[in-house]
Design a protein around this motif. Structure first.
Motif, PDB file in Angstrom:
ATOM      1  N   VAL A   1      -3.330  11.718   7.176  1.00  0.00           N
ATOM      2  CA  VAL A   1      -3.212  10.288   7.493  1.00  0.00           C
ATOM      3  C   VAL A   1      -3.102  10.092   9.002  1.00  0.00           C
ATOM      4  CG1 VAL A   1      -1.683   8.282   7.312  1.00  0.00           C
ATOM      5  CG2 VAL A   1      -2.223   9.615   5.286  1.00  0.00           C
TER       6      VAL A   1
ATOM      7  N   PHE B   1      -0.670  15.915   3.569  1.00  0.00           N
ATOM      8  CA  PHE B   1      -1.109  14.527   3.370  1.00  0.00           C
ATOM      9  C   PHE B   1      -0.837  13.681   4.610  1.00  0.00           C
ATOM     10  CE2 PHE B   1       0.004  10.159   2.152  1.00  0.00           C
ATOM     11  CZ  PHE B   1      -1.224   9.744   1.700  1.00  0.00           C
TER      12      PHE B   1
ATOM     13  N   VAL C   1       1.383   4.449  -2.684  1.00  0.00           N
ATOM     14  CA  VAL C   1       1.253   5.860  -2.316  1.00  0.00           C
ATOM     15  C   VAL C   1       2.517   6.625  -2.696  1.00  0.00           C
ATOM     16  CG1 VAL C   1       1.043   7.445  -0.376  1.00  0.00           C
ATOM     17  CG2 VAL C   1      -0.409   5.433  -0.487  1.00  0.00           C
ATOM     18  N   ALA C   2       3.687   6.036  -2.358  1.00  0.00           N
ATOM     19  CA  ALA C   2       4.958   6.698  -2.669  1.00  0.00           C
ATOM     20  C   ALA C   2       5.115   6.852  -4.181  1.00  0.00           C
ATOM     21  CB  ALA C   2       6.123   5.904  -2.090  1.00  0.00           C
TER      22      ALA C   2
ATOM     23  N   PHE D   1       0.822  -1.204   0.000  1.00  0.00           N
ATOM     24  CA  PHE D   1       0.000   0.000   0.000  1.00  0.00           C
ATOM     25  C   PHE D   1       0.864   1.265   0.000  1.00  0.00           C
ATOM     26  CE2 PHE D   1      -1.985   3.394   2.519  1.00  0.00           C
ATOM     27  CZ  PHE D   1      -3.079   3.666   1.704  1.00  0.00           C
ATOM     28  N   TRP D   2       1.857   1.296   0.894  1.00  0.00           N
ATOM     29  CA  TRP D   2       2.672   2.515   0.988  1.00  0.00           C
ATOM     30  C   TRP D   2       3.583   2.684  -0.224  1.00  0.00           C
ATOM     31  CZ3 TRP D   2       1.208   6.457   3.529  1.00  0.00           C
ATOM     32  CH2 TRP D   2       0.416   6.277   4.663  1.00  0.00           C
TER      33      TRP D   2
ATOM     34  N   PHE E   1       2.748   7.040  -6.433  1.00  0.00           N
ATOM     35  CA  PHE E   1       1.796   8.053  -6.886  1.00  0.00           C
ATOM     36  C   PHE E   1       2.376   9.459  -6.716  1.00  0.00           C
ATOM     37  CE2 PHE E   1      -1.433  11.103  -5.520  1.00  0.00           C
ATOM     38  CZ  PHE E   1      -2.198  11.177  -6.670  1.00  0.00           C
ATOM     39  N   PHE E   2       2.924   9.736  -5.504  1.00  0.00           N
ATOM     40  CA  PHE E   2       3.481  11.066  -5.271  1.00  0.00           C
ATOM     41  C   PHE E   2       4.734  11.299  -6.098  1.00  0.00           C
ATOM     42  CE2 PHE E   2       0.962  11.217  -1.260  1.00  0.00           C
ATOM     43  CZ  PHE E   2       0.267  12.360  -1.598  1.00  0.00           C
TER      44      PHE E   2
END
Lengths: 217, 88
Positions: free
Chosen positions: A165, A161, A16-17, A12-13, A19-20
């Motif tokens: 979270v 962000f 996210v990483a 998951f992370w 994506f950014f």
């Protein structure tokens, strides 16, 4: 179970990483070598690496894309695409593709007499998928060692962000401690009590059976 | 320009949800504060009347109108980004 849990958390992370890293702006120090246009097919899944300019009709399956060829300060080549993002994702609201193309052409310099430029871009260069980072803006700097300036936008966005979270996480934790954990413990207690009762019942039942047996004899 | 309309429609829908949630939350917070204030001072007047009057004052207050910033701030942000990307 331990490995499955961490597999999902890390997965998951990573997303996210990624994506950014794809979406947020980055700055390279480059020397512009040339610019070119090339017709690109937009039919397969690598479509996601190309923009959707407003001027493009929706059912088009190929079109010309502008590219900016550069050499970075470390001597390695980097090719940027130059496309409007328009009103679409990511929200750069870039409409000045033609202007940037002009600036890039104006910035061309030779190896013998180099002029260095900072180029702000987002996206990934990937040779296998033929994906190119999209150039957003261009400005001259004094040399290949010039500072890229502090990335305030990235700092603000990432801080907001992670604040969000953290806020959601701490509320969820509090909710779990106050509501879900006691309920689970109740369930467990009830279950254990039920088990005890069943065992007790079973014991009594067996005694009754034995008693019957003894009585009959 | 169709993209702009689409963005505005989606943005308006999302921000409206945020606006409604935020205004309900803000009103609930104000109500809790008024109730706590009455409970501490045991007055003036009836508890329900005090809270009701306080909420009516809140409805006309600047603080409530500030929640409209939910629409204004993103709009300004988009305008700023458009300027910085294309014209700066």
């Amino acid at each position: 179970m331990f490995y499955v849990k961490w597999f999902f958390i890390i997965g998951f992370w990573s997303i996210v990483a990624g994506f950014f890293h794809y979406t947020l702006p980055q700055v390279d120090i480059v020397r512009v070598v040339n610019t070119y246009e090339e017709r690109q097919e937009l039919t397969d899944w690598t479509r996601i690496f190309w923009s959707t300019p407003d001027s493009q009709s929706t059912n088009i399956n190929n079109r010309d894309v502008q590219f900016i060829q550069t050499v970075r300060a470390n001597g390695r080549p980097m090719v940027y695409r130059n496309e409007d993002t328009g009103w679409h994702w990511p929200p750069y609201f870039k409409f000045d593709t033609a202007n940037l193309y002009t600036e890039a052409n104006d910035a061309i310099s030779t190896k013998e007499n180099p002029r260095w430029f900072a180029i702000k871009h987002y996206g990934w260069r990937n040779e296998f998928f033929s994906s190119f980072p999209n150039a957003v803006s261009l400005w001259q700097v004094e040399g290949p060692e010039a500072s890229k300036s502090i990335p305030w936008v990235n700092i603000v966005i990432l801080t907001l962000f992670f604040g969000l979270v953290w806020g959601i996480w701490s509320r969820w934790r509090r909710f779990r401690i106050s509501r879900i954990d006691p309920t689970l413990e109740d369930l467990q207690d009830n279950w254990e009590a039920a088990e005890d009762a069943v065992q007790d019942q079973g014991g009594r039942f067996m005694r009754w059976v034995k008693g019957l047996w003894r009585g009959r004899r | 320009m169709l993209g702009a309309l689409r963005l505005m429609a989606i943005g308006f829908a999302v921000l409206t949800v945020v606006y409604i949630c935020l205004s309900l939350y803000s009103r609930a917070v104000r109500r809790a504060k008024l109730e706590a204030e009455w409970d501490r001072d045991q007055g003036p007047g009836e508890r329900d009347g005090f809270v009701h009057q306080g909420l009516e004052e809140y409805d006309g207050s600047l603080r409530r109108k500030l929640i409209l910033g939910v629409y204004v701030v993103p709009l300004c942000l988009v305008a700023l980004i458009i300027y910085l990307t294309n014209f700066a």
